[in-house]
Scaffold this motif. Structure first.
Motif, PDB file in Angstrom:
ATOM      1  N   ARG A   1       0.834  -1.199   0.000  1.00 41.20           N
ATOM      2  CA  ARG A   1       0.000   0.000   0.000  1.00 41.20           C
ATOM      3  C   ARG A   1       0.870   1.252   0.000  1.00 41.20           C
ATOM      4  NH1 ARG A   1      -5.684  -0.467   2.150  1.00 41.20           N
ATOM      5  NH2 ARG A   1      -6.098  -2.683   2.178  1.00 41.20           N
ATOM      6  N   ILE A   2       0.319   2.287  -0.559  1.00 42.85           N
ATOM      7  CA  ILE A   2       1.057   3.548  -0.613  1.00 42.85           C
ATOM      8  C   ILE A   2       0.642   4.384   0.592  1.00 42.85           C
ATOM      9  CG2 ILE A   2       1.476   5.619  -1.980  1.00 42.85           C
ATOM     10  CD1 ILE A   2       0.503   3.976  -4.445  1.00 42.85           C
ATOM     11  N   GLY A   3       1.569   4.640   1.463  1.00 43.33           N
ATOM     12  CA  GLY A   3       1.268   5.470   2.633  1.00 43.33           C
ATOM     13  C   GLY A   3       1.075   6.916   2.198  1.00 43.33           C
ATOM     14  N   THR A   4       0.060   7.585   2.723  1.00 45.86           N
ATOM     15  CA  THR A   4      -0.187   8.959   2.304  1.00 45.86           C
ATOM     16  C   THR A   4       0.544   9.959   3.205  1.00 45.86           C
ATOM     17  OG1 THR A   4      -2.128   9.139   3.704  1.00 45.86           O
ATOM     18  CG2 THR A   4      -2.489   8.386   1.456  1.00 45.86           C
ATOM     19  N   GLY A   5       1.185   9.459   4.248  1.00 40.64           N
ATOM     20  CA  GLY A   5       1.863  10.369   5.163  1.00 40.64           C
ATOM     21  C   GLY A   5       0.898  11.095   6.084  1.00 40.64           C
ATOM     22  N   VAL A   6      -0.404  10.807   5.947  1.00 43.12           N
ATOM     23  CA  VAL A   6      -1.414  11.366   6.854  1.00 43.12           C
ATOM     24  C   VAL A   6      -1.999  10.159   7.587  1.00 43.12           C
ATOM     25  CG1 VAL A   6      -3.532  12.725   7.023  1.00 43.12           C
ATOM     26  CG2 VAL A   6      -1.938  13.161   5.155  1.00 43.12           C
ATOM     27  N   PRO A   7      -1.555   9.909   8.824  1.00 43.29           N
ATOM     28  CA  PRO A   7      -1.940   8.660   9.499  1.00 43.29           C
ATOM     29  C   PRO A   7      -3.457   8.457   9.588  1.00 43.29           C
ATOM     30  CG  PRO A   7      -0.368   9.915  10.820  1.00 43.29           C
ATOM     31  CD  PRO A   7      -0.697  10.750   9.637  1.00 43.29           C
ATOM     32  N   GLU A   8      -4.191   9.554   9.808  1.00 47.50           N
ATOM     33  CA  GLU A   8      -5.645   9.425   9.936  1.00 47.50           C
ATOM     34  C   GLU A   8      -6.270   8.968   8.615  1.00 47.50           C
ATOM     35  OE1 GLU A   8      -7.419  10.494  12.964  1.00 47.50           O
ATOM     36  OE2 GLU A   8      -5.384  10.317  13.703  1.00 47.50           O
ATOM     37  N   LEU A   9      -5.748   9.500   7.523  1.00 44.85           N
ATOM     38  CA  LEU A   9      -6.250   9.119   6.200  1.00 44.85           C
ATOM     39  C   LEU A   9      -5.892   7.667   5.906  1.00 44.85           C
ATOM     40  CD1 LEU A   9      -7.509   9.786   3.438  1.00 44.85           C
ATOM     41  CD2 LEU A   9      -5.333  10.766   2.744  1.00 44.85           C
TER      42      LEU A   9
ATOM     43  N   VAL B   1      -4.363   1.647  -1.945  1.00 42.82           N
ATOM     44  CA  VAL B   1      -4.045   0.442  -2.704  1.00 42.82           C
ATOM     45  C   VAL B   1      -3.648   0.888  -4.115  1.00 42.82           C
ATOM     46  CG1 VAL B   1      -5.006  -1.667  -3.686  1.00 42.82           C
ATOM     47  CG2 VAL B   1      -5.580  -0.991  -1.362  1.00 42.82           C
ATOM     48  N   PRO B   2      -2.499   0.443  -4.631  1.00 39.90           N
ATOM     49  CA  PRO B   2      -2.104   0.846  -5.976  1.00 39.90           C
ATOM     50  C   PRO B   2      -3.195   0.488  -6.984  1.00 39.90           C
ATOM     51  CG  PRO B   2      -0.313  -0.295  -4.881  1.00 39.90           C
ATOM     52  CD  PRO B   2      -1.501  -0.422  -3.990  1.00 39.90           C
ATOM     53  N   ALA B   3      -3.368   1.339  -7.971  1.00 43.68           N
ATOM     54  CA  ALA B   3      -4.329   1.120  -9.055  1.00 43.68           C
ATOM     55  C   ALA B   3      -5.771   1.092  -8.591  1.00 43.68           C
ATOM     56  CB  ALA B   3      -4.007  -0.152  -9.824  1.00 43.68           C
ATOM     57  N   SER B   4      -6.057   1.651  -7.419  1.00 40.56           N
ATOM     58  CA  SER B   4      -7.453   1.672  -6.975  1.00 40.56           C
ATOM     59  C   SER B   4      -8.060   3.036  -7.260  1.00 40.56           C
ATOM     60  CB  SER B   4      -7.535   1.364  -5.483  1.00 40.56           C
ATOM     61  OG  SER B   4      -6.920   2.391  -4.748  1.00 40.56           O
ATOM     62  N   LEU B   5      -9.385   3.081  -7.168  1.00 45.33           N
ATOM     63  CA  LEU B   5     -10.104   4.321  -7.419  1.00 45.33           C
ATOM     64  C   LEU B   5     -10.849   4.695  -6.142  1.00 45.33           C
ATOM     65  CD1 LEU B   5     -10.625   6.191  -9.841  1.00 45.33           C
ATOM     66  CD2 LEU B   5     -12.669   4.873 -10.330  1.00 45.33           C
ATOM     67  N   VAL B   6     -10.562   5.873  -5.626  1.00 42.50           N
ATOM     68  CA  VAL B   6     -11.155   6.309  -4.362  1.00 42.50           C
ATOM     69  C   VAL B   6     -11.966   7.576  -4.622  1.00 42.50           C
ATOM     70  CG1 VAL B   6     -10.645   7.165  -2.039  1.00 42.50           C
ATOM     71  CG2 VAL B   6      -9.224   5.381  -3.038  1.00 42.50           C
ATOM     72  N   LEU B   7     -13.137   7.645  -4.033  1.00 40.01           N
ATOM     73  CA  LEU B   7     -13.977   8.828  -4.183  1.00 40.01           C
ATOM     74  C   LEU B   7     -14.040   9.533  -2.833  1.00 40.01           C
ATOM     75  CD1 LEU B   7     -16.092  10.375  -5.935  1.00 40.01           C
ATOM     76  CD2 LEU B   7     -17.789   8.771  -5.090  1.00 40.01           C
ATOM     77  N   VAL B   8     -13.727  10.815  -2.814  1.00 40.33           N
ATOM     78  CA  VAL B   8     -13.793  11.575  -1.562  1.00 40.33           C
ATOM     79  C   VAL B   8     -14.877  12.637  -1.704  1.00 40.33           C
ATOM     80  CG1 VAL B   8     -12.560  13.087   0.030  1.00 40.33           C
ATOM     81  CG2 VAL B   8     -11.350  11.226  -1.083  1.00 40.33           C
TER      82      VAL B   8
END
Ligand SMILES: Nc1ncnc2c1ncn2[C@@H]1O[C@H](COP(=O)(O)OP(=O)(O)OP(=O)(O)O)[C@@H](O)[C@H]1O
Ligand SMILES: [Mg+2]
Length: 461
Positions: free
Chosen positions: A71-79, A88-95
């Motif tokens: 997994r790619i850490g975003t550097g924002v622990p809460e996120l 997750v690499p190659a995933s699609l996330v909607l915010v």
């Protein structure tokens, strides 16, 4: 595409995406009223669909080889926690989130961290100019390495992604993208669906973890068709009102992790700062205050102490009000009814207001007892006993049911210096605070309220 697009008028439901040839007042797909909107769609999509495909060889699952993608850490622990341990690499996330809640801020700092960790991070901005993003980046700091593209044309965005193949890409926002192939305006159902569909293909094929920023409708769900939520791997909701500094991030859907996780942030001048210990912030009451109780609620794997406040005031309304902020209105009505029927606290001639501290929303039944205790405290004019928290589910018969994962909740209480907890019979405890067990709601209220005090008269409250 060489075909001259023949324009077809269709009516598409903005909730579920069902399309019909003519306008209807009620969607035949999801029965919602007034959700059909006119869409002009080119013939191109239909023709593409009609083209025959080439059969592919099949595979057995046992033969599928997986490299456990880190997994790619975003550097924002809460996120990271809400995502289930990183992107997750190659995933699609909607915010999704209300205007101004801080979506762009959060994602820009995440991109900055990802870029600094040596990965390629791209921001596609359709809402703000490059200069505006630069200003924000300067305020947040640490986002110098992020690459940026100001573009709203879907084809151009996809082509860029295919060519550049960044590790992570943020699209701010999906509603600003438009494809010239479709006749409709940016942000319309057809455009949003087409954009998400194409980005999904690019994300999976070229290994770009893509985060889409989505606008929300008045009731808080992501605007555009429901289809969008089905399409993506993960739907995150960013909540909290603009006038409070605290923001809550939660997952409404997650294919790679729990949906119960919760991230708490504080909005500051230099961006969003994670709040690692929200109990400290939300779980404090003032000693002797009438109408306040502390619950230890469970949000995913995380126990959190929350202050619940209640006000009970006499009313002449034939239908007294039950207003809950952060609690389910049906649950609140049920608790008020059980209080009246089984605990001798009649509220038929009173308005009842309940509020959860910090703008947090409680969805779990384990908070019932503390809500009831806060209401009982307000109704009787007696404060909850000092240093006491409560949790447990209330049944319709007035009997209490143990709440899930009592141990973890008690641990959290101990950590915050809560000396005593009122909980249902059958709650097991090893060490930690003193547990007063109650079989019924009536017993729990007697145990929870500070009955040694002289009650405040209703007028004094
Ligand atoms: N200088 C500042 N100091 C403190 N807070 C600020 C400052 N500038 C902006 N903010 C906060 O940032 C918020 C805007 O954040 P952001 O632009 O990330 O929101 P957004 O969710 O992307 O909104 P939109 O949907 O409009 O794009 C403002 O509501 C404000 O609270
Ligand atoms: Mg924004």
């Amino acid at each position: 595409m060489s075909v001259m697009a023949k324009v077809i008028v269709q009516h598409v439901c903005s909730e579920c995406g069902t399309s019909t040839g003519r306008w209807l007042g009620r969607c035949p797909g999801c029965s919602a009223f007034g959700t059909l909107v006119e869409e002009l769609s080119g013939q191109a999509t239909q023709e593409r669909r009609g083209a025959g495909g080439i059969a592919r060889p099949l595979q057995r699952l046992a033969d599928v080889r997986v490299e456990e993608a880190a997994r790619i850490g975003t550097g924002v622990p809460e996120l990271d926690r809400v995502l289930g341990g990183g992107l997750v690499p190659a995933s699609l996330v909607l915010v999704g989130g209300e205007p101004g809640v801080g979506k762009s801020t959060l994602l820009l700092s995440a991109l900055g961290n990802i870029a600094r960790a040596g990965r390629r991070a791209l921001l596609v901005t359709g809402e703000e100019s490059v200069a505006q993003v630069k200003l924000r980046a300067a305020r947040l700091g640490g986002a110098e390495e992020v690459e940026i593209l100001a573009e709203t044309e879907l084809e151009a965005v996809c082509a860029t992604l295919e060519q550049e193949r960044p590790d992570v890409c943020v699209i701010d926002s999906v509603q600003t993208l438009f494809s010239a192939e479709l006749g409709s305006a940016p942000g319309s159902v057809a455009q949003v669906r087409e954009s998400a569909g194409r980005l999904l293909r690019v994300a999976k094929e070229f290994g770009v973890a893509t985060i889409l920023v989505g606008h929300v409708t008045k009731d808080g769900s992501v605007a555009g068709p429901r289809v969008l939520e089905h399409l993506v791997d993960c739907v995150l909701q960013f909540e909290g009102d603009r006038y409070h500094a605290h923001r809550i991030l939660r997952a409404a859907k997650n294919r790679f992790g729990s949906t119960n996780e919760l991230g708490v942030f504080e909005m500051t001048g230099s961006g969003l700062v994670g709040v690692p210990d929200p109990s400290e912030l939300f779980g404090r009451t003032h000693v002797g205050e009438v109408g306040a109780a502390v619950v230890c609620a469970l949000e995913g794997s995380r126990p959190i102490l929350l202050e619940i406040q209640s006000l009970v005031s006499k009313t002449d309304l034939a239908m007294p009000r039950r207003v809950g902020t952060g609690v389910d209105p049906k649950r609140l009505a049920m608790i008020v009814a059980v209080l009246g029927r089984h605990a001798g606290i009649a509220l038929g001639a009173a308005d009842v207001f309940v509020n959860v501290a910090g703008g947090v929303r409680i969805d779990e039944p384990g908070a019932d007892l503390a809500i009831a205790l806060a209401i009982a405290s307000a109704a009787r004019g007696l404060p909850v006993a000092e240093g006491t928290a409560a949790f447990g589910e209330i049944g319709l018969t007035g009997r209490l049911r143990p709440a899930a994962q009592a141990e973890r909740r008690l641990e959290e209480c101990a950590k915050l210096g809560i000396g005593r907890v009122v909980a249902p019979e059958g709650t097991t405890a090893r060490g930690g605070p003193l547990v007063t067990r109650a079989e019924t709601l009536r017993q729990a209220i007697a145990a929870g309220l500070d009955t040694a005090r002289k009650p405040l008269a209703a007028e004094e409250e």
